[in-house]
Write a protein that holds these residues in place. Structure first.
Motif, PDB file in Angstrom:
ATOM      1  N   ILE A   1       0.826  -1.209   0.000  1.00  0.00           N
ATOM      2  CA  ILE A   1       0.000   0.000   0.000  1.00  0.00           C
ATOM      3  C   ILE A   1       0.861   1.261   0.000  1.00  0.00           C
ATOM      4  CG2 ILE A   1      -0.245   0.050   2.516  1.00  0.00           C
ATOM      5  CD1 ILE A   1      -2.812   1.179  -0.172  1.00  0.00           C
TER       6      ILE A   1
ATOM      7  N   GLN B   1      -6.534  -2.590  -0.575  1.00  0.00           N
ATOM      8  CA  GLN B   1      -7.190  -2.475   0.728  1.00  0.00           C
ATOM      9  C   GLN B   1      -8.249  -3.563   0.900  1.00  0.00           C
ATOM     10  OE1 GLN B   1      -6.446   0.647   3.076  1.00  0.00           O
ATOM     11  NE2 GLN B   1      -4.781  -0.266   1.902  1.00  0.00           N
TER      12      GLN B   1
ATOM     13  N   TYR C   1     -14.851  -0.991  -1.798  1.00  0.00           N
ATOM     14  CA  TYR C   1     -15.258  -0.376  -0.535  1.00  0.00           C
ATOM     15  C   TYR C   1     -16.586  -0.903  -0.011  1.00  0.00           C
ATOM     16  CZ  TYR C   1     -11.421   2.732   0.288  1.00  0.00           C
ATOM     17  OH  TYR C   1     -10.177   3.213   0.608  1.00  0.00           O
TER      18      TYR C   1
ATOM     19  N   THR D   1      -6.671   1.525   8.496  1.00  0.00           N
ATOM     20  CA  THR D   1      -5.964   1.059   7.309  1.00  0.00           C
ATOM     21  C   THR D   1      -6.472   1.729   6.039  1.00  0.00           C
ATOM     22  OG1 THR D   1      -5.562  -1.091   8.339  1.00  0.00           O
ATOM     23  CG2 THR D   1      -5.386  -0.987   5.933  1.00  0.00           C
ATOM     24  N   CYS D   2      -7.790   1.919   5.950  1.00  0.00           N
ATOM     25  CA  CYS D   2      -8.362   2.395   4.684  1.00  0.00           C
ATOM     26  C   CYS D   2      -8.926   3.813   4.741  1.00  0.00           C
ATOM     27  CB  CYS D   2      -9.458   1.440   4.219  1.00  0.00           C
ATOM     28  SG  CYS D   2     -10.866   1.334   5.348  1.00  0.00           S
TER      29      CYS D   2
ATOM     30  N   HIS E   1      -7.079   6.536   2.433  1.00  0.00           N
ATOM     31  CA  HIS E   1      -7.352   6.331   1.010  1.00  0.00           C
ATOM     32  C   HIS E   1      -8.794   6.680   0.687  1.00  0.00           C
ATOM     33  CE1 HIS E   1      -8.517   3.855  -2.535  1.00  0.00           C
ATOM     34  NE2 HIS E   1      -7.377   4.344  -3.004  1.00  0.00           N
TER      35      HIS E   1
ATOM     36  N   ASN F   1      -3.333   8.739   8.816  1.00  0.00           N
ATOM     37  CA  ASN F   1      -2.775   7.393   8.833  1.00  0.00           C
ATOM     38  C   ASN F   1      -1.824   7.228  10.017  1.00  0.00           C
ATOM     39  OD1 ASN F   1      -0.809   5.165   8.061  1.00  0.00           O
ATOM     40  ND2 ASN F   1      -2.339   4.976   6.442  1.00  0.00           N
TER      41      ASN F   1
END
Length: 313
Positions: A63, A126, A222, A244-245, A248, A299
């Motif tokens: 990532i 992801q 998603y 984690t996501c 993004h 993040n």
């Protein structure tokens, strides 16, 4: 000057004049200061992300490798336009050659397509990490992600070669004044004295393919991610998955705003260049500035890596 004779009563434009923004010298100086500041932030912020990922072993994952690609892209995306715009705002030469204008248009639109592809690829990564964690390492690794990222770059450059070729064959008999701070497809369509239907159709088809394919991958990824997260019983695991996501996802929401789709989908002679000027500021200047801030502030791994790098220094 800037035109060559083509026939007895026709001339062919060899350079264009970029008007940038109308208004007083004070207004243009203010815009220059704002653009310069945002350009410096975009370059330094995205360069900092690249250096941080490359120098911190904890961030040597797929990532963050893709994030490096995105940051590298943002640097070049904004560089295609701003270095040419800044001198014009200070009253320097407003001219840009036919070839220079064509190259600026080609690279800015190519980088836009590549960004769609990279964001879709990051969404898919992801999805694998959250929805299929046990087999993630057997499906996605640095080698595969490198090939997919390279494919994104290659496709972005190749797909825009068609409209670039069509535009290069257009005739421009005058005037040669572009009411914009960059060379967009709209500019060529408005100024051309020959039929532009093929250019309009090619850009429309490319935009639909690029946006629909990348948006479909991102949306489906998603939907699966959110569905998986909602089924996680542990609050700690839930927080980790969301962390984690979330960065993004925040960037995707900004990128897929209505202004982006409005800008890309239907260039035509009927559209006002004044309208698209504001939208271009968002995608070429504002978005590259926001990218490093979104990933740095939202993040947790990037924040911790930044703190450890600062402590080490």
């Amino acid at each position: 000057m800037g035109e060559n004779q083509v026939g007895q009563n026709e001339t062919r434009v060899q350079e264009f004049i970029l008007l940038t923004f109308p208004g007083s010298l004070y207004l243009k100086t203010s815009i220059f200061t704002l653009f310069l500041l945002m350009y410096i932030l975009a370059i330094s912020g995205n360069l900092a992300i690249i250096i941080l990922v490359l120098t911190n072993g904890r961030l040597h994952t797929v990532i963050y490798y893709l994030l490096c690609n995105l940051s590298f892209l943002e640097i070049w995306y904004t560089t295609t336009t701003i270095p040419k715009t800044l001198p014009i705002l200070l009253g320097r030469s407003q001219s840009i050659s036919f070839t220079g204008c064509l190259l600026q248009m080609y690279f800015s639109y190519s980088f836009g397509c590549i960004e769609y592809f990279l964001l879709a690829l990051m969404a898919y990564d992801q999805y694998l990490a959250i929805c299929h964690p046990l087999c993630y390492n057997t499906i996605m690794d640095i080698s595969l992600s490198g090939k997919l990222a390279a494919s994104s770059w290659l496709c972005g450059f190749l797909i825009l070669s068609v409209p670039a070729y069509l535009i290069a064959r257009l005739s421009f008999c005058g005037p040669n004044v572009i009411n914009h701070f960059l060379c967009s497809v709209d500019s060529w369509i408005v100024l051309s004295c020959t039929e532009t239907h093929a250019v309009e159709v090619s850009i429309f088809v490319i935009a639909v393919i690029v946006i629909f394919s990348s948006f479909s991958i991102t949306l489906l990824s998603y939907i699966s991610i959110i569905s998986t997260i909602l089924r996680i019983p542990s609050s700690k695991s839930l927080q980790k998955a969301f962390s984690t996501c979330s960065s993004h996802f925040a960037f995707v929401v900004i990128w897929y705003g209505s202004t982006r789709i409005f800008l890309f989908v239907k260039p035509s002679k009927s559209r006002s260049l004044e309208t698209t000027k504001t939208v271009n500021i968002l995608n070429i200047i504002v978005t590259p500035v926001l990218n490093p801030f979104i990933y740095a502030l939202r993040n947790k791994e990037v924040r911790e890596a930044s703190r450890s790098s600062l402590r080490w220094k």
